[in-house]
Design a protein around this motif. Structure first.
Motif, PDB file in Angstrom:
ATOM      1  N   MET A   1       0.844  -1.198   0.000  1.00  0.00           N
ATOM      2  CA  MET A   1       0.000   0.000   0.000  1.00  0.00           C
ATOM      3  C   MET A   1       0.881   1.251   0.000  1.00  0.00           C
ATOM      4  O   MET A   1       1.773   1.386   0.837  1.00  0.00           O
ATOM      5  CB  MET A   1      -0.893   0.012   1.248  1.00  0.00           C
ATOM      6  CG  MET A   1      -1.793   1.230   1.339  1.00  0.00           C
ATOM      7  SD  MET A   1      -2.763   1.264   2.865  1.00  0.00           S
ATOM      8  CE  MET A   1      -3.753  -0.222   2.644  1.00  0.00           C
ATOM      9  N   PRO A   2       0.686   2.167  -0.982  1.00  0.00           N
ATOM     10  CA  PRO A   2       1.514   3.375  -1.020  1.00  0.00           C
ATOM     11  C   PRO A   2       1.262   4.258   0.190  1.00  0.00           C
ATOM     12  O   PRO A   2       0.154   4.292   0.742  1.00  0.00           O
ATOM     13  CB  PRO A   2       1.066   4.053  -2.311  1.00  0.00           C
ATOM     14  CG  PRO A   2      -0.322   3.552  -2.553  1.00  0.00           C
ATOM     15  CD  PRO A   2      -0.326   2.132  -2.048  1.00  0.00           C
ATOM     16  N   LEU A   3       2.274   4.984   0.596  1.00  0.00           N
ATOM     17  CA  LEU A   3       2.125   5.887   1.717  1.00  0.00           C
ATOM     18  C   LEU A   3       1.216   7.050   1.335  1.00  0.00           C
ATOM     19  O   LEU A   3       1.287   7.578   0.223  1.00  0.00           O
ATOM     20  CB  LEU A   3       3.487   6.424   2.152  1.00  0.00           C
ATOM     21  CG  LEU A   3       4.449   5.431   2.799  1.00  0.00           C
ATOM     22  CD1 LEU A   3       5.814   6.080   3.009  1.00  0.00           C
ATOM     23  CD2 LEU A   3       3.886   4.938   4.118  1.00  0.00           C
ATOM     24  N   PRO A   4       0.350   7.501   2.248  1.00  0.00           N
ATOM     25  CA  PRO A   4      -0.540   8.630   1.942  1.00  0.00           C
ATOM     26  C   PRO A   4       0.228   9.945   1.915  1.00  0.00           C
ATOM     27  O   PRO A   4       1.229  10.120   2.613  1.00  0.00           O
ATOM     28  CB  PRO A   4      -1.542   8.603   3.092  1.00  0.00           C
ATOM     29  CG  PRO A   4      -0.815   7.947   4.223  1.00  0.00           C
ATOM     30  CD  PRO A   4       0.095   6.939   3.596  1.00  0.00           C
ATOM     31  N   LEU A   5      -0.263  10.868   1.109  1.00  0.00           N
ATOM     32  CA  LEU A   5       0.296  12.211   1.078  1.00  0.00           C
ATOM     33  C   LEU A   5      -0.205  12.984   2.297  1.00  0.00           C
ATOM     34  O   LEU A   5      -1.395  12.963   2.615  1.00  0.00           O
ATOM     35  CB  LEU A   5      -0.128  12.927  -0.204  1.00  0.00           C
ATOM     36  CG  LEU A   5       0.342  14.382  -0.359  1.00  0.00           C
ATOM     37  CD1 LEU A   5       1.853  14.453  -0.508  1.00  0.00           C
ATOM     38  CD2 LEU A   5      -0.350  15.031  -1.563  1.00  0.00           C
ATOM     39  N   LEU A 105      -2.237   6.481  12.202  1.00  0.00           N
ATOM     40  CA  LEU A 105      -3.473   6.521  11.429  1.00  0.00           C
ATOM     41  C   LEU A 105      -3.652   5.254  10.591  1.00  0.00           C
ATOM     42  O   LEU A 105      -4.769   4.728  10.471  1.00  0.00           O
ATOM     43  CB  LEU A 105      -3.491   7.758  10.531  1.00  0.00           C
ATOM     44  CG  LEU A 105      -3.824   9.074  11.225  1.00  0.00           C
ATOM     45  CD1 LEU A 105      -3.476  10.262  10.333  1.00  0.00           C
ATOM     46  CD2 LEU A 105      -5.292   9.142  11.618  1.00  0.00           C
ATOM     47  N   MET A 106      -2.588   4.756  10.022  1.00  0.00           N
ATOM     48  CA  MET A 106      -2.679   3.545   9.208  1.00  0.00           C
ATOM     49  C   MET A 106      -2.974   2.326  10.069  1.00  0.00           C
ATOM     50  O   MET A 106      -3.658   1.390   9.632  1.00  0.00           O
ATOM     51  CB  MET A 106      -1.391   3.360   8.404  1.00  0.00           C
ATOM     52  CG  MET A 106      -1.168   4.432   7.348  1.00  0.00           C
ATOM     53  SD  MET A 106       0.339   4.190   6.373  1.00  0.00           S
ATOM     54  CE  MET A 106      -0.121   2.750   5.388  1.00  0.00           C
ATOM     55  N   ALA A 107      -2.489   2.335  11.309  1.00  0.00           N
ATOM     56  CA  ALA A 107      -2.717   1.197  12.199  1.00  0.00           C
ATOM     57  C   ALA A 107      -4.111   1.204  12.799  1.00  0.00           C
ATOM     58  O   ALA A 107      -4.582   0.176  13.291  1.00  0.00           O
ATOM     59  CB  ALA A 107      -1.672   1.198  13.316  1.00  0.00           C
ATOM     60  N   GLN A 108      -4.770   2.366  12.773  1.00  0.00           N
ATOM     61  CA  GLN A 108      -6.094   2.500  13.379  1.00  0.00           C
ATOM     62  C   GLN A 108      -7.034   3.155  12.367  1.00  0.00           C
ATOM     63  O   GLN A 108      -7.375   4.326  12.491  1.00  0.00           O
ATOM     64  CB  GLN A 108      -6.002   3.336  14.658  1.00  0.00           C
ATOM     65  CG  GLN A 108      -5.034   2.759  15.688  1.00  0.00           C
ATOM     66  CD  GLN A 108      -4.841   3.657  16.890  1.00  0.00           C
ATOM     67  OE1 GLN A 108      -5.656   3.677  17.813  1.00  0.00           O
ATOM     68  NE2 GLN A 108      -3.768   4.420  16.878  1.00  0.00           N
TER      69      GLN A 108
END
Length: 316
Positions: A1-5, A105-108
């Motif tokens: 999954m690409p990292l969010p901007l 944020l990605m973990a939750q």
């Protein structure tokens, strides 16, 4: 999954004294996908010269605005990030803050936002205290803004549902936003120091401090009287109002406007009698009877205080 901007906005106005350090703290972040936008309200000092030296690493706009809320909203509207934040033109990010926020944020994925701890620094950048945050408490945030705005990172989707910042608010737009985000879902606390807020002689005026107290009452009253207030929050209404009046009393006390401070404190007890045993109430109530001259002397012995959610702006 690409990292969010991640898109970060800084509102500025005649910020030449501090903004270089703010910019450097953002650009020094180790997160690889970062968009940085500065919204300048029409500075007449050397702010634009400083911004030009970073023109290849950030985007900046110079246009009149009605205050911080409008400036930040405009910056967010021009941004492309999935994760949004804003940091004042005299505040700082600590190293690794953005990377840690994105990881949280990605973990939750169910959270609307994440936040960390925050230092209070003086004009020279020395740590003079800390903003007391702590684990997320939906009931507590309804009446009292205990989050440090520079240390909060939000999902763009949640912000859009919340309606962005209320541009009619000049000082406590952050508290209003936290309430709207908390109504959607949990905000997650990460026990790491992500930012620093700077307190100095230009931070706030007495008028701004008083206005922060008045706006807090307005924001909390509007929230608790909303017919759509979640059922789980209904039992918290009167305590939240008490907290709002307590905050107003503390703000007017900080502005040395003592009779109105005591009026607000009395109203806090009418709404929430249990606040009579709260240390914040006790200290403010008894100190308010000492007289302005003695209070000023006592304050001169203290180190720089937490600015209590009051945003700064060179406005009337």
């Amino acid at each position: 999954m690409p990292l969010p901007l991640v898109s970060i906005v800084t509102p500025s106005l005649n910020s030449a004294t501090w903004i270089r350090a703010t910019i450097e703290s953002v650009l020094a972040q180790d997160y690889p996908r970062l968009e940085f936008i500065v919204m300048d309200g029409g500075s007449t000092d050397e702010t634009h010269d400083i911004l030009r030296t970073f023109a290849d690493r950030l985007t900046w706009y110079a246009e009149p605005d009605s205050g911080i809320s409008q400036a930040v909203n405009r910056g967010w509207a021009r941004s492309r990030g999935e994760i949004l934040a804003w940091i004042g033109s005299d505040d700082l990010y600590r190293p690794g803050a953005v990377t840690a926020a994105v990881a949280a944020l990605m973990a939750q994925p169910a959270t609307t936002a994440v936040y960390g701890d925050c230092d209070v620094i003086d004009a020279q950048g020395r740590v003079a205290g800390r903003v007391p945050t702590g684990p997320f408490d939906r009931g507590r945030i309804l009446g009292w803004n205990y989050l440090a705005q520079p240390a909060v990172f939000m999902r763009r989707t949640a912000l859009a549902r919340a309606g962005w910042l209320d541009e009619s608010l000049l000082n406590v737009m952050d508290h209003d936003l936290w309430i709207k985000l908390a109504r959607q879902g949990d905000m997650a606390y990460v026990p790491m120091t992500w930012a620093a807020v700077r307190v100095h002689s230009q931070t706030v005026t007495n008028r701004q401090v008083r206005r922060a107290g008045e706006e807090t009452i307005r924001v909390v009253t509007r929230a608790v009287n909303d017919p759509a207030l979640p059922a789980a929050w209904q039992p918290l209404r009167m305590h939240a109002l008490g907290e709002a009046y307590l905050r107003a009393g503390m703000c007017f006390y900080a502005a040395s406007d003592l009779p109105p401070a005591r009026t607000y404190l009395r109203q806090a007890l009418r709404c929430a009698p249990g606040l009579a045993l709260d240390g914040r109430f006790v200290r403010t109530w008894f100190s308010s009877w000492l007289g302005a001259r003695l209070i000023a002397r006592l304050r001169s012995w203290r180190r720089a205080p937490h600015r209590g959610g009051v945003e700064r702006r060179s406005e009337a």
